[in-house]
Design a protein around this motif. Structure first.
Motif, short mmCIF file in Angstrom:
data_model
loop_
_atom_site.label_atom_id
_atom_site.label_comp_id
_atom_site.label_asym_id
_atom_site.label_seq_id
_atom_site.Cartn_x
_atom_site.Cartn_y
_atom_site.Cartn_z
N GLU A 131 -37.82 -10.23 41.39
CA GLU A 131 -38.47 -9.32 40.46
C GLU A 131 -38.25 -7.86 40.84
O GLU A 131 -38.23 -6.98 39.98
CB GLU A 131 -39.97 -9.62 40.37
N SER A 135 -36.81 -5.19 38.31
CA SER A 135 -37.59 -3.98 38.01
C SER A 135 -36.77 -2.73 38.28
O SER A 135 -36.79 -1.78 37.50
CB SER A 135 -38.87 -3.96 38.85
N GLN A 140 -36.48 -6.45 33.91
CA GLN A 140 -37.65 -7.26 34.27
C GLN A 140 -38.20 -8.01 33.06
O GLN A 140 -38.69 -9.13 33.20
CB GLN A 140 -38.73 -6.36 34.88
N ASN A 141 -38.15 -7.41 31.88
CA ASN A 141 -38.69 -8.10 30.71
C ASN A 141 -37.94 -9.39 30.42
O ASN A 141 -38.53 -10.41 30.07
CB ASN A 141 -38.66 -7.18 29.48
N LEU A 144 -38.94 -12.03 33.03
CA LEU A 144 -40.25 -12.62 32.73
C LEU A 144 -40.20 -13.49 31.48
O LEU A 144 -40.91 -14.49 31.39
CB LEU A 144 -41.30 -11.52 32.57
N GLU A 147 -38.91 -16.77 32.60
CA GLU A 147 -39.93 -17.43 33.41
C GLU A 147 -41.06 -17.97 32.53
O GLU A 147 -41.62 -19.03 32.81
CB GLU A 147 -40.50 -16.45 34.43
N HIS A 156 -47.17 -19.49 39.43
CA HIS A 156 -47.84 -18.27 38.99
C HIS A 156 -49.31 -18.24 39.42
O HIS A 156 -50.11 -17.51 38.84
CB HIS A 156 -47.76 -18.15 37.46
N ALA A 159 -50.67 -13.72 40.84
CA ALA A 159 -50.04 -12.83 39.88
C ALA A 159 -48.99 -11.97 40.55
O ALA A 159 -49.15 -11.55 41.69
CB ALA A 159 -51.11 -11.96 39.21
N SER A 160 -47.94 -11.69 39.83
CA SER A 160 -46.88 -10.84 40.36
C SER A 160 -47.32 -9.39 40.34
O SER A 160 -47.78 -8.89 39.31
CB SER A 160 -45.60 -10.99 39.55
N GLN A 163 -45.32 -7.47 37.56
CA GLN A 163 -45.29 -7.99 36.20
C GLN A 163 -45.30 -6.87 35.15
O GLN A 163 -44.68 -6.98 34.09
CB GLN A 163 -46.49 -8.92 35.98
N HIS A 164 -46.00 -5.78 35.46
CA HIS A 164 -46.14 -4.70 34.48
C HIS A 164 -44.85 -3.93 34.24
O HIS A 164 -44.78 -3.12 33.31
CB HIS A 164 -47.25 -3.75 34.92
N TRP A 166 -42.30 -4.97 32.95
CA TRP A 166 -41.60 -5.45 31.77
C TRP A 166 -41.48 -4.36 30.71
O TRP A 166 -40.43 -4.20 30.08
CB TRP A 166 -42.29 -6.68 31.18
#
Length: 703
Positions: A131, A135, A140-141, A144, A147, A156, A159-160, A163-164, A166
């Motif tokens: 990730e 990123s 990254q989007n 994800l 995934e 999961h 939480a990663s 993640q934000h 994306w």
């Protein structure tokens, strides 16, 4: 989160002279160089994102507002250049832009890498490293998205912290795509002597319509993927661009604009409370926050103490807008690592307040001492190659430790594999796995050896038969073709067995493969994650895709006429003794045996609400043991099906549980790779027990 602080929202339609690109439509009278209400809107949007994440565990819709503002500002910048007849200088623009975006990204990623090493279980390291690359490189989007729809994706349960990213990745992709659109439109307008603004309105209008339609359809059919798909978000950017293009020509009475502003702010703030944004976006529902933001921007400056712009232009709020990019970047990792370290499921009021204050302080400091100095550095700005050098340094600062870490993990895994290939007898002695639970076993393993598999290599523990189906084993049904696998075709196979079901049938096939190899059996698998093999009528709770898959798989088996099918007969419930027979399984068994096909049905393994591999990383093997009675029924629910001639129900529970206590690690091998699946390394060691029980149940001649 959008363009960094230097890109202040400013009026984009001030002209010095006329060009062939200009339009003669009347413009609004107000001509301000700075739009503080848009900067305040950006601050409100980031506060929505942060507060909803931290306090409510929900998604606010604030990100959609950010996307619209990004396109709104970007469009204004490029339209101004086109209408003034200035060169777009795309390479210079991209260098300047990413020179300002990447320093804060590099700081955030380095902090996440350090915190992951210190606080995250090793089971999550591989995913975090992947990730980080996605990123850093703005995809990254898509990572994800894959995934989100991949049943076999990394666990999961934690939480990663990335993640934000994306939405930043989508923005980065648009920051590359949109300028190209402007360049092409400018060329077309010059060649055909068209007015640039109407042409752009047609272009972005088309993008809006096509993307919104695609977003609605994809969200309804595959929402988990659609949420991160750039294509389903293009319309949000197109809406921002259309707003920038038409706003100068909108002449709305002040009283109406005042009402629009307040309607917009109320709608924007309430979106996340009323809608399940994470489950329904980005289809037509995402029109709610984006249109709300559009109303606020159209309302603009009302010069009234009752206008929403008075609130949005409040100096502390406008100032916060300068740090909104850094605040978005930093708040999510702070929240995730707080939850990991504290062992809590949510931050709570006090903890959440502390998280927000820490994130806010970090964002302000990073903006002041990292972002602003680099952004305003005249030496860097003087030459484009210096911007490119800044970009390269930022990438290298993250890529270097990232590459070193990945290389270290790779070398550890390679060393274990080399030892296995060198001496199989030694491997059997040091890593007996399920054999260590057999009566009379004498443990001769080296106590200092590491666990197998490595906690960083769990994504390699999914079982595979080796090749995709071909020839006589290739299904006619398109539903099955991608899900079909086989061992190497043999013209003199003594038996053909089809493995049917979900990922649990797949994991148990890890024990079946050695048995098949020793006895010259041909194996074929038809597997769909999360889809038990039962009758399509009784298994309706699994969804239409599962029903269709099971129906096609049943037709395939009846046509192929294998000697047997290999399935999982029961469903274990996480942390519960309420184990049950797979719905419709008994009817399916009867149909198969009536067709002359024997059925080998395995009892399911225990399932949990926590990741057992992560538990071992934190507490060790003994600390993660559990009682069989807490996770499985007192007896095998499939046992009565043995009364059906040709049905053979097999229970392998004693291969991971001993005298009622179930192991998380047995014989130096990790039993579970996540919260419900066995590792391939472990199921291999169950093969002797499985072979013996198949021989006993079926009376087949076996080696």
């Amino acid at each position: 989160m959008t363009l960094v602080a230097e890109e202040k929202p400013s009026v984009w339609y001030r002209l010095s002279g006329r060009s062939s690109f200009q339009t003669s439509l009347p413009r609004r009278k107000e001509q301000r160089k700075f739009l503080p209400e848009v900067q305040g809107l950006r601050a409100i949007a980031v506060l929505m994102v942060v507060s909803y994440h931290v306090w409510f565990g929900r998604i606010s819709g604030g990100v959609d507002v950010f996307l619209l503002i990004s396109a709104f500002l970007l469009t204004g910048q490029f339209v101004r250049k086109l209408e003034n007849g200035r060169a777009l200088e795309l390479l210079k623009y991209w260098g300047h832009l990413f020179k300002r975006l990447l320093p804060m990204i590099a700081v955030t990623l380095l902090g996440v890498l350090l915190a992951s090493y210190l606080f995250m279980p090793e089971t999550n390291w591989t995913g975090i490293l992947r990730e980080t690359w996605s990123s850093l490189l703005y995809y990254q989007n898509w990572f994800l998205a894959s995934e989100a729809v991949d049943y076999y994706a990394t666990d999961h349960s934690v939480a990663s912290p990335l993640q934000h990213f994306w939405s930043l990745s989508i923005q980065g992709q648009i920051f590359i795509l949109w300028p190209v659109v402007f360049a092409v439109a400018g060329g077309v307008a010059r060649k055909f002597r068209l007015r640039i603004r109407p042409l752009l309105i047609y272009i972005f209008g088309a993008i809006f319509v096509v993307s919104l339609a695609f977003s609605i359809v994809t969200t309804n059919s595959q929402q988990a993927f659609a949420y991160f798909d750039t294509r389903t978000r293009l319309w949000e950017f197109a809406l921002g661009s259309l707003l920038a293009l038409v706003l100068p020509y909108l002449d709305v009475k002040r009283s109406i604009r005042m009402a629009m502003g307040w309607v917009g702010i109320v709608a924007m703030l309430s979106c996340g409370l009323i809608l399940q944004v994470g489950q329904k976006f980005p289809g037509h529902m995402a029109l709610w926050p984006t249109l709300a933001a559009a109303l606020i921007i159209i309302a603009g400056f009302t010069n009234s103490s009752m206008g929403v712009d008075r609130f949005l232009s409040w100096k502390p709020l406008v100032k916060l807008g300068d740090s909104s990019y850094a605040l978005y970047l930093m708040h999510w990792p702070v929240l995730v690592f707080f939850l990991i370290v504290s062992g809590r499921e949510n931050a709570g009021l006090i903890g959440g307040t502390a998280i927000i204050l820490v994130s806010l302080a970090a964002a302000i400091l990073a903006t002041r001492f990292i972002d602003t100095p680099l952004r305003r550095n005249q030496w860097i700005e003087k030459k484009s190659r210096r911007s490119l050098l800044t970009i390269a340094i930022c990438i290298a600062l993250v890529a270097t430790p990232l590459g070193v870490w990945q290389l270290h993990i790779h070398r550890q895994e390679a060393a274990v594999q080399a030892k296995e290939q060198a001496n199989q007898a030694e491997v059997l002695r040091n890593y007996p796995g399920a054999l260590s639970l057999h009566e009379g076993f004498v443990d001769e393993a080296d106590p200092d050896l590491p666990l197998k598999p490595a906690l960083t290599a769990l994504n390699k523990q999914w079982v595979s038969l080796g090749t995709a189906c071909e020839g006589a084993f290739l299904p006619d049904s398109s539903v099955l073709q991608k899900a079909c696998g086989q061992t190497k075709a043999s013209s003199n196979a003594s038996k053909t067995i089809v493995i049917l079901g979900d990922s649990h049938a797949e994991q148990f096939s890890g024990a079946l493969i050695p048995v098949a190899k020793n006895n010259d059996w041909q194996l074929v698998s038809l597997l769909l994650g999360g889809c038990d093999f039962g009758s399509e009528e009784s298994n309706s709770g699994r969804g239409a895709d599962c029903q269709e898959f099971n129906k096609a798989a049943m037709s395939y088996v009846l046509q192929l006429k294998p000697d047997a099918v290999f399935t999982v007969a029961t469903d274990a419930i996480a942390n519960s003794s309420e184990e049950r027979l797979v719905p419709g399984y008994e009817d399916t068994v009867k149909s198969l045996v009536q067709a002359g096909i024997e059925v080998i049905g395995l009892r399911d393994n225990p399932r949990f609400t926590e990741n057992k591999a992560s538990c071992v990383a934190r507490l060790g093997a003994v600390g993660c043991e559990f009682q069989q009675s807490d996770n499985l029924a007192s007896s095998n629910p499939a046992e009565p099906l043995n009364q059906i001639k040709g049905a053979h129900m097999i229970d392998l529970t004693d291969q991971y549980c001993l005298e009622g206590t179930c192991k998380a690690v047995a014989g130096n091998i990790l039993v579970y790779l996540d919260d419900n699946h066995l590792t391939w390394d472990y199921t291999r060691t169950m093969s002797s027990a499985l072979g013996e029980r198949i021989a006993t149940a079926t009376t087949w001649k076996m080696k």
